[in-house]
Design an enzyme around this catalytic site. Structure first.
Site, PDB file in Angstrom:
ATOM      1  N   ARG A 194       0.272  -3.168   5.202  1.00 43.39           N
ATOM      2  CA  ARG A 194       0.960  -2.639   4.025  1.00 43.39           C
ATOM      3  C   ARG A 194       1.652  -1.340   4.361  1.00 43.39           C
ATOM      4  O   ARG A 194       1.369  -0.707   5.359  1.00 43.39           O
ATOM      5  CB  ARG A 194      -0.061  -2.385   2.920  1.00 43.39           C
ATOM      6  CG  ARG A 194      -0.812  -3.616   2.563  1.00 43.39           C
ATOM      7  CD  ARG A 194      -2.222  -3.240   2.239  1.00 43.39           C
ATOM      8  NE  ARG A 194      -3.040  -4.425   2.074  1.00 43.39           N
ATOM      9  CZ  ARG A 194      -4.336  -4.454   2.273  1.00 43.39           C
ATOM     10  NH1 ARG A 194      -4.950  -3.359   2.604  1.00 43.39           N
ATOM     11  NH2 ARG A 194      -5.028  -5.547   2.115  1.00 43.39           N
ATOM     12  N   THR A 195       2.567  -0.983   3.473  1.00 41.43           N
ATOM     13  CA  THR A 195       3.279   0.277   3.658  1.00 41.43           C
ATOM     14  C   THR A 195       2.305   1.421   3.532  1.00 41.43           C
ATOM     15  O   THR A 195       1.557   1.507   2.582  1.00 41.43           O
ATOM     16  CB  THR A 195       4.349   0.442   2.576  1.00 41.43           C
ATOM     17  OG1 THR A 195       5.040  -0.768   2.443  1.00 41.43           O
ATOM     18  CG2 THR A 195       5.293   1.553   2.941  1.00 41.43           C
ATOM     19  N   GLN A 196       2.331   2.311   4.491  1.00 38.71           N
ATOM     20  CA  GLN A 196       1.439   3.457   4.424  1.00 38.71           C
ATOM     21  C   GLN A 196       2.225   4.740   4.262  1.00 38.71           C
ATOM     22  O   GLN A 196       1.664   5.802   4.256  1.00 38.71           O
ATOM     23  CB  GLN A 196       0.588   3.522   5.701  1.00 38.71           C
ATOM     24  CG  GLN A 196      -0.308   2.319   5.892  1.00 38.71           C
ATOM     25  CD  GLN A 196      -1.625   2.454   5.148  1.00 38.71           C
ATOM     26  OE1 GLN A 196      -2.108   3.550   4.959  1.00 38.71           O
ATOM     27  NE2 GLN A 196      -2.191   1.342   4.744  1.00 38.71           N
ATOM     28  N   TYR A 197       3.537   4.669   4.173  1.00 36.81           N
ATOM     29  CA  TYR A 197       4.363   5.871   4.001  1.00 36.81           C
ATOM     30  C   TYR A 197       5.632   5.513   3.225  1.00 36.81           C
ATOM     31  O   TYR A 197       6.078   4.379   3.264  1.00 36.81           O
ATOM     32  CB  TYR A 197       4.717   6.500   5.351  1.00 36.81           C
ATOM     33  CG  TYR A 197       4.936   5.492   6.450  1.00 36.81           C
ATOM     34  CD1 TYR A 197       3.915   5.175   7.349  1.00 36.81           C
ATOM     35  CD2 TYR A 197       6.150   4.840   6.592  1.00 36.81           C
ATOM     36  CE1 TYR A 197       4.100   4.235   8.337  1.00 36.81           C
ATOM     37  CE2 TYR A 197       6.346   3.890   7.578  1.00 36.81           C
ATOM     38  CZ  TYR A 197       5.308   3.596   8.449  1.00 36.81           C
ATOM     39  OH  TYR A 197       5.495   2.657   9.418  1.00 36.81           O
TER      40      TYR A 197
END
Lengths: 317, 223
Positions: A21-24
């Site tokens: 998943r997007t972490q930023y």
């Protein structure tokens, strides 16, 4: 000590499930500032969306109305805000389908958003936003904030991101109960102006959401034209010292269209109105802005420029 | 070597201190009302005290989102209990429930530091103190949160409770009167506010006694 165990926990979880998943965040909006005034809530945000350090988008609406009683402003990842709007649209739709005369108020929506943000955080797949929820229902004003990990609270004046550092001191000094509309707008604009001067991701294009009686929808713009460039020229030529009391386009209904966009939102019992984008008048002649490195003579920055100048002038090149 | 990015941190520390003191026929729970993040103050007026049952109040500091979730989870479990047993949960029962709820999330903890205060089955005040993963103990008084280490020694000194190390074990309830205990609480928070940046703004004191529940507020330093 705590952070050690937490980092261990992260690596444990990441290696376990191979998080994809997007972490930023990618496209981000900067601050939103909001306050309660006599008749309701005022909320302001600029219309910029940064892509890292590029100011890529200049017409993003970061304040939107929700249902009949609330407005939501978001900073952080724009695509996640759009996702949140989809969730909220579903909620409002379901609420309308009950057709029972009741409608979702700001407290309910705030609670719903808190749960959504917290649950996404639990799954390590956060919606990277800080949200401000404001509204009026049955005379009760509400203003609350939710961060991306689910921290939430209600207050009389709220700001996200850089606004927390720069606008809150102004709000804490000057906010009081029963601000009139004009006072509220002036205070908000003061905050937004400070953010414009000092936050590099701010854009001089703001949204102001208003509530007008008689259901004036925002499509009906009130023929505003921004007094931007003309006045600025006049001021520079007159060399007048200026204070912060610029007249707001909302107050005197005179403003010229400008590429710079700010929007303020207002919500009262009667409804929501979002202004057309307008620009704040800015003054750049402050002593602090002129020759900013004056106090840093001999520092490596100033020295570097001088050296670069010398190098370019030297005969070897 | 992969590039270091700003990683998502699921926890935050929102600060705050909680204190609970048990007396012979009363119980005092107190917490400051400041909510912070990093070096910022988010709000000066956020209550950390939550009523779980008629005879049971909980004060929690730490990560506010987890605190709120914990309050809701316990509230829901209590409601189900009331429907099933046609009575409110007792404080010792709630204490065990809280411990189990916390341990349930042992590998992704609720970052909360709790004190539970109420009346036990005999009507005497009781205080339970917790860590983040559910270990708990019935005590006569406790402090948790950012200012706990500043407050606990003072409570040990001022409350004239029998030492927990004595054998046979004596009930650690304080012999002080309710008014005296409230004074101690106010003093202790004033001192903690001086030295702990996360404590301050306002003090909320909730007093449980035979007459019911009473709330008092005291101003604290706002810096």
């Amino acid at each position: 000590m705590e952070s050690n165990s937490e980092t261990k926990q992260h690596t444990l979880l990441s290696s376990e499930s191979g998080i994809q998943r997007t972490q930023y965040p990618y496209v981000t909006g900067s601050s939103v500032v909001a306050l309660k005034y006599k008749d309701g809530i005022l909320m302001a945000a600029d219309m910029g969306g940064s892509y890292g350090s590029t100011l890529r988008y200049k017409s993003l609406e970061r304040i939107k109305p929700v249902g009949k009683h609330s407005i939501i402003g978001a900073s952080g990842e724009i695509s996640d805000f759009q996702e949140i709007m989809r969730y909220l649209d579903d909620q409002v739709l379901n609420d309308n389908m009950w057709d029972d005369g009741n409608s979702l108020g700001p407290k309910e929506i705030h609670s719903y958003l808190t749960r959504v943000m917290y649950n996404r955080r639990n799954k390590f797949d956060p919606l990277w936003n800080t949200l401000i929820l404001g509204g009026v229902k049955k005379g009760q004003k509400f203003l609350g904030m939710v961060t991306m990990i689910g921290v939430n609270f209600e207050e009389n004046h709220i700001a996200t991101g850089f606004g927390n550092h720069m606008a809150q001191p102004l709000l804490r000094a000057e906010w009081h109960e029963n601000l009139t509309f004009e006072e509220g707008v002036t205070l908000l604009e003061k905050c937004m102006r400070v953010l414009l001067y000092r936050d590099r991701s701010a854009v001089n294009k703001f949204q102001v959401l208003l509530l007008f009686p008689i259901n004036l929808m925002r499509l009906m713009c009130y023929g505003m034209r921004l007094l931007g460039n003309f006045l600025l020229l006049l001021r520079y030529s007159l060399r007048e010292p200026l204070d912060y009391a610029f007249s707001s386009p909302l107050l005197n209904c005179h403003c010229f269209q400008n590429l710079d966009n700010n929007v303020i939102a207002k919500i009262t019992e009667e409804g929501v109105t979002i202004s057309q984008p307008y620009a704040l008048k800015t003054f750049w002649g402050f002593k602090a802005f002129e020759n900013p490195t004056a106090g840093a003579e001999g520092s490596w920055v100033v020295g570097w420029r001088a050296r670069k100048r010398d190098i370019l002038k030297s005969p070897q090149l | 070597m992969t590039k270091q990015q700003a990683r998502f941190e699921p926890y935050d520390f929102n600060g705050g201190t909680c204190v609970a003191i048990a007396g012979a026929d009363y119980c005092v729970v107190a917490a400051d009302t400041r909510m912070s993040t990093g070096y910022n103050i988010l709000t000066r007026d956020y209550s950390k005290i939550y009523k779980l049952a008629d005879k049971c109040m909980m004060a929690s500091s730490g990560f506010q989102a987890d605190v709120r979730a914990l309050q809701k989870v316990l509230g829901a479990k209590h409601l189900i209990y009331q429907h099933q047993h046609n009575k409110q949960m007792s404080c010792p029962a709630m204490a065990r429930l809280l411990s189990n709820t916390l341990y349930y999330k042992r590998f992704f903890p609720y970052y909360t530091f709790n004190v539970l205060a109420g009346f036990d089955e005999e009507g005497k005040g009781c205080v339970y103190t917790y860590d983040a993963v559910g270990s708990y103990e019935k005590v006569g008084y406790s402090a948790q949160g950012s200012g706990a280490k500043l407050i606990m020694p003072v409570l040990d000194n001022q409350l004239k409770s029998p030492s927990p190390l004595l054998l046979p074990a004596q009930d650690a309830v304080t012999p002080l009167s309710e008014a005296e205990a409230i004074d101690v609480v106010k003093d202790v928070f004033a001192s903690a506010t001086e030295r702990d940046i996360y404590t301050g703004d306002k003090l909320e004191i909730v007093i449980l006694n035979v007459d019911g529940i009473r709330r008092e507020y005291a101003e604290l330093r706002k810096d």
